[in-house]
Every structure is written in C-alpha cells, then in structure tokens.
Enzyme design. Structure first.
Site, mmCIF file in Angstrom:
data_model
loop_
_atom_site.group_PDB
_atom_site.id
_atom_site.type_symbol
_atom_site.label_atom_id
_atom_site.label_comp_id
_atom_site.label_asym_id
_atom_site.label_seq_id
_atom_site.Cartn_x
_atom_site.Cartn_y
_atom_site.Cartn_z
ATOM 1 C CE LYS A 54 20.547 23.944 -7.460
ATOM 2 N NZ LYS A 54 21.732 23.159 -7.733
ATOM 3 C CE LYS A 63 13.652 20.230 -9.974
ATOM 4 N NZ LYS A 63 14.542 20.535 -8.836
HETATM 5 P P1 NAP Z 1 16.700 11.702 -8.748
HETATM 6 O O1 NAP Z 1 17.879 10.825 -8.956
HETATM 7 O O2 NAP Z 1 15.614 11.712 -9.761
HETATM 8 O O3 NAP Z 1 16.077 11.336 -7.297
HETATM 9 C C1 NAP Z 1 14.886 11.875 -6.835
HETATM 10 C C2 NAP Z 1 14.533 11.223 -5.505
HETATM 11 O O4 NAP Z 1 13.340 11.821 -4.987
HETATM 12 C C3 NAP Z 1 14.244 9.714 -5.626
HETATM 13 O O5 NAP Z 1 14.707 9.085 -4.459
HETATM 14 C C4 NAP Z 1 12.717 9.693 -5.701
HETATM 15 O O6 NAP Z 1 12.141 8.472 -5.277
HETATM 16 C C5 NAP Z 1 12.390 10.799 -4.725
HETATM 17 N N1 NAP Z 1 11.043 11.357 -4.948
HETATM 18 C C6 NAP Z 1 10.647 12.160 -5.973
HETATM 19 N N2 NAP Z 1 9.356 12.500 -5.833
HETATM 20 C C7 NAP Z 1 8.917 11.909 -4.693
HETATM 21 C C8 NAP Z 1 7.680 11.901 -4.010
HETATM 22 N N3 NAP Z 1 6.616 12.572 -4.474
HETATM 23 N N4 NAP Z 1 7.590 11.184 -2.871
HETATM 24 C C9 NAP Z 1 8.660 10.493 -2.391
HETATM 25 N N5 NAP Z 1 9.875 10.484 -2.981
HETATM 26 C C10 NAP Z 1 9.997 11.173 -4.121
HETATM 27 O O7 NAP Z 1 17.131 13.232 -8.564
HETATM 28 P P2 NAP Z 1 18.499 13.854 -7.994
HETATM 29 O O8 NAP Z 1 19.400 14.147 -9.135
HETATM 30 O O9 NAP Z 1 18.989 13.052 -6.841
HETATM 31 O O10 NAP Z 1 17.953 15.276 -7.487
HETATM 32 C C11 NAP Z 1 17.322 15.465 -6.240
HETATM 33 C C12 NAP Z 1 17.183 16.970 -5.991
HETATM 34 O O11 NAP Z 1 18.484 17.570 -5.964
HETATM 35 C C13 NAP Z 1 16.383 17.723 -7.066
HETATM 36 O O12 NAP Z 1 15.637 18.756 -6.492
HETATM 37 C C14 NAP Z 1 17.487 18.269 -7.967
HETATM 38 O O13 NAP Z 1 17.050 19.412 -8.692
HETATM 39 C C15 NAP Z 1 18.553 18.606 -6.937
HETATM 40 N N6 NAP Z 1 19.949 18.629 -7.431
HETATM 41 C C16 NAP Z 1 20.414 17.657 -8.268
HETATM 42 C C17 NAP Z 1 21.760 17.715 -8.706
HETATM 43 C C18 NAP Z 1 22.349 16.679 -9.628
HETATM 44 O O14 NAP Z 1 23.440 16.935 -10.180
HETATM 45 N N7 NAP Z 1 21.741 15.528 -9.816
HETATM 46 C C19 NAP Z 1 22.593 18.758 -8.266
HETATM 47 C C20 NAP Z 1 22.082 19.705 -7.390
HETATM 48 C C21 NAP Z 1 20.766 19.631 -6.977
HETATM 49 P P3 NAP Z 1 12.035 7.208 -6.300
HETATM 50 O O15 NAP Z 1 13.349 6.507 -6.197
HETATM 51 O O16 NAP Z 1 10.898 6.417 -5.788
HETATM 52 O O17 NAP Z 1 11.769 7.787 -7.668
#
Ligand code: NAP
Length: 301
Positions: free
Chosen positions: A172, A240
């Site tokens: 990744k 990040k």
């Molecule tokens: P996001 O919308 O910011 O969602 C993050 C999620 O993680 C939320 O549900 C958040 O809860 C939860 N969370 C974060 N810290 C936490 C903690 N300490 N304890 C419990 N829950 C926690 O992010 P996302 O875009 O879905 O990304 C999620 C992951 O996938 C990341 O590692 C990102 O790098 C990866 N990713 C993202 C994409 C993309 O295009 N978005 C593509 C590939 C990979 P709350 O709702 O309470 O904040």
C-alpha cells in the site's frame, strides 16, 4: 455456514465497505466511535455494538477501517479493544493504511492470544468502496487469507496475497508513491493548460484517451475543474500516508525525492484554515499559488 463478521470504523471508506459485506449476506455487527454513523447500517440490518470488545465477542472475523497506526492499536489492544473480547481462532482483518512495523507488532501481540491477523489495506477510493471494486493487498498467513477471501471479494475486485504480516501495508505504501506522483502530474498539467489559456475540459478529454491517462486524471481532474474539494480522501490522511511512506523508505535506506516533494507541497496548503479536511486533489492549490492562476471550467488567465 457463513462466518459472523464485525466491522469497526464507518468513515468515508468503512461505511460503504460494511454495506457491501452486509449485502453479500453476512451477519454483521458494527461499531463506530461517533455512534450516529451506525444509524444507516442499523436500518439495513446490522447489529450495533457498544465497543470493539463487544464486536469481537459477536464475530468470527473482525474488520477494522480506522485512520492511523495509534488508532488501530487503540481499537485492537486498548481498553475495551478487540483483544478484550477475543478468543483463540478469531481473525482480525485490518484494512486501514498504517505502518508495516506497527502491523507486525499488533500481529505478534494477537498471536499470543491465538488470534490471527491479516493486513489488507485498499486502493480505489470512495468510489471503489461504494462499488465494491477495491484493490486489496494482503499480508499474513496464506491459509488465513484463503479463508477470508470470500469476505474480501464482497468489497474488492483485485485481491492479492503479497506475503507475510506487514507485506500488505508495504504494498500500500508503494501504491501511495504512485498515486501521489500521478496526482502531482495531473495538477502540473492542469496548471500549465490553465496558464496557456486552454479549455481545460477539452484538455482532460484529449488526455484521457492517451498515454497520460490515469485514475487521478479520470476521477480527480473533473472535481478540480468544478472546484469541488469535498473529500473522497482527506488531505490530512494523505499526509499521514506520506509520512508513513517516507519513514518506511528511510528504514530501508531508500530516497523518494518525488514523494517528498508532494509531502512538502501539501505542507504549503495545510496551514490554511480547513485545508487538511479537503479532498487530496486540493494539491492543485499549492501549484496554483506558485503559478498565480486558478484551474476552472472557463478559459482562465
Ligand atoms: P475517515 O472518513 O476519516 O474515517 C475514519 C474512521 O475511523 C471513522 O469511522 C473514525 O471514527 C474511525 N476512527 C479513527 N480513529 C479512531 C479511534 N482512535 N478509535 C475508534 N475509531 C476511530 O477516513 P477514511 O477515508 O474512511 O479512511 C480510513 C482508512 O482507509 C485510513 O487508514 C485511510 O488512509 C485509508 N484509505 C482511505 C481511502 C480514501 O479514499 N478515503 C482510500 C484508501 C485507503 P469517528 O467517526 O468517530 O471519527
């Protein structure tokens, strides 16, 4: 009988991924730190748990999709974490993008309790999560991978076992090198086109059919032109990832000058109010500052 699945982290990616697991006919228990985000899944048939530990008690396989390494540590090994509700034979699939080293450490800790772990980060963005067409790169034992393949298939299309624990996260990070530099290339091309007074939409149309075509050009250039910076992938999460890439590269003695440049360009806009919560295609803003122009539909100066 199908295994019972748990899902922790219903953010931009996690929610549509969990919906696809449910659609594939798995019994699903979900948890999200901000509980309001569980409503939609509850309505469509998922059970809602009050902690990651409870998710683990209710499930045979638990999927995590949270932000960063400390967050995965917290939901897995912290108070009321997965480990507290675990039993030998439980499988954790962590689909977040985190440090390969931290992955290996968590895998080791879980192994002492008889819990198996796969690292299975994804590529394909929010669109891929919604459509169930993610590319999934997996680290961990091959036999555990094979047992989990049907569930992974409910979320992704290209699913590859890369190697042992941490190998999925390494792949990744390589993905993020390519994705970051492709996005930078698109932004540079668009700024040049804008400065030359070209019709940006025509340029995108022409370039989409040739050797310069890319996911960033097809999916992100149109949003830039529309000045739609709503997030599919947050700037702060892209930063990040770039920190993870640069630190991992340093640990193996590799220079990544292009990737460092993208990280620096994001630094130049991140200080602006709210910029870290924009979509990562806001990278264009740093180049627009340097060029003194704006990329938009109308022919611009
Ligand atoms: P996001 O919308 O910011 O969602 C993050 C999620 O993680 C939320 O549900 C958040 O809860 C939860 N969370 C974060 N810290 C936490 C903690 N300490 N304890 C419990 N829950 C926690 O992010 P996302 O875009 O879905 O990304 C999620 C992951 O996938 C990341 O590692 C990102 O790098 C990866 N990713 C993202 C994409 C993309 O295009 N978005 C593509 C590939 C990979 P709350 O709702 O309470 O904040």
């Amino acid at each position: 009988m199908k295994p019972k699945v748990g899902f922790i982290g219903l953010g931009i990616m996690g929610k549509p991924m969990a919906k696809n697991v449910l659609k594939a006919g798995y019994e699903l228990t979900v948890f999200n730190r901000t509980s309001s985000k569980t409503e939609e899944l509850k309505r469509t048939g998922a059970k809602v748990a009050s902690s990651p530990a409870q998710v683990a008690r209710e499930s045979d396989i638990v999927i995590t999709m949270v932000s960063d390494s400390p967050d995965v540590r917290e939901v897995v090994l912290g108070k009321n974490g997965i480990i507290e509700g675990s039993r030998p034979g439980l499988i954790l699939i962590d689909m977040s993008t985190i440090s390969p080293q931290v992955t290996v450490e968590i895998n080791h800790e879980l192994g002492r309790r008889g819990v198996e772990m796969l690292d299975a980060p994804v590529s394909g963005g929010e669109k891929g999560a919604i459509e169930g067409t993610l590319s999934i790169m997996v680290g961990g034992k091959k036999e555990v991978f094979e047992r989990c393949l049907p569930i992974l298939k409910s979320m992704g299309r290209k699913i590859t076992h890369i190697g042992p624990s941490g190998a999925g996260q390494w792949a990744k990070l390589c993905n993020q090198v390519l994705a970051s530099l492709n996005l930078l290339a698109v932004c540079e091309g668009l700024v040049l086109a804008a400065k030359a007074g070209l019709d940006i939409n025509k340029v995108i149309e022409a370039l989409s059919g040739g050797a310069a075509q890319s996911w960033a050009l097809l999916n992100q250039a149109p949003k830039i032109v529309e000045r739609d910076f709503s997030p599919g992938f947050l700037v702060k999460l892209h930063q990040k990832d770039l920190r993870l890439v640069l630190s991992a590269a340093e640990s193996v003695g590799v220079s990544l000058p292009g990737t460092s440049l993208v990280h620096q360009l994001y630094n130049s806009i991140e200080s602006e109010e709210g910029a870290s919560m924009l979509g990562n295609h806001a990278l264009i803003k740093s180049l627009e500052k340097l060029a003194g122009c704006e990329v938009k539909s109308q022919v611009s100066s």
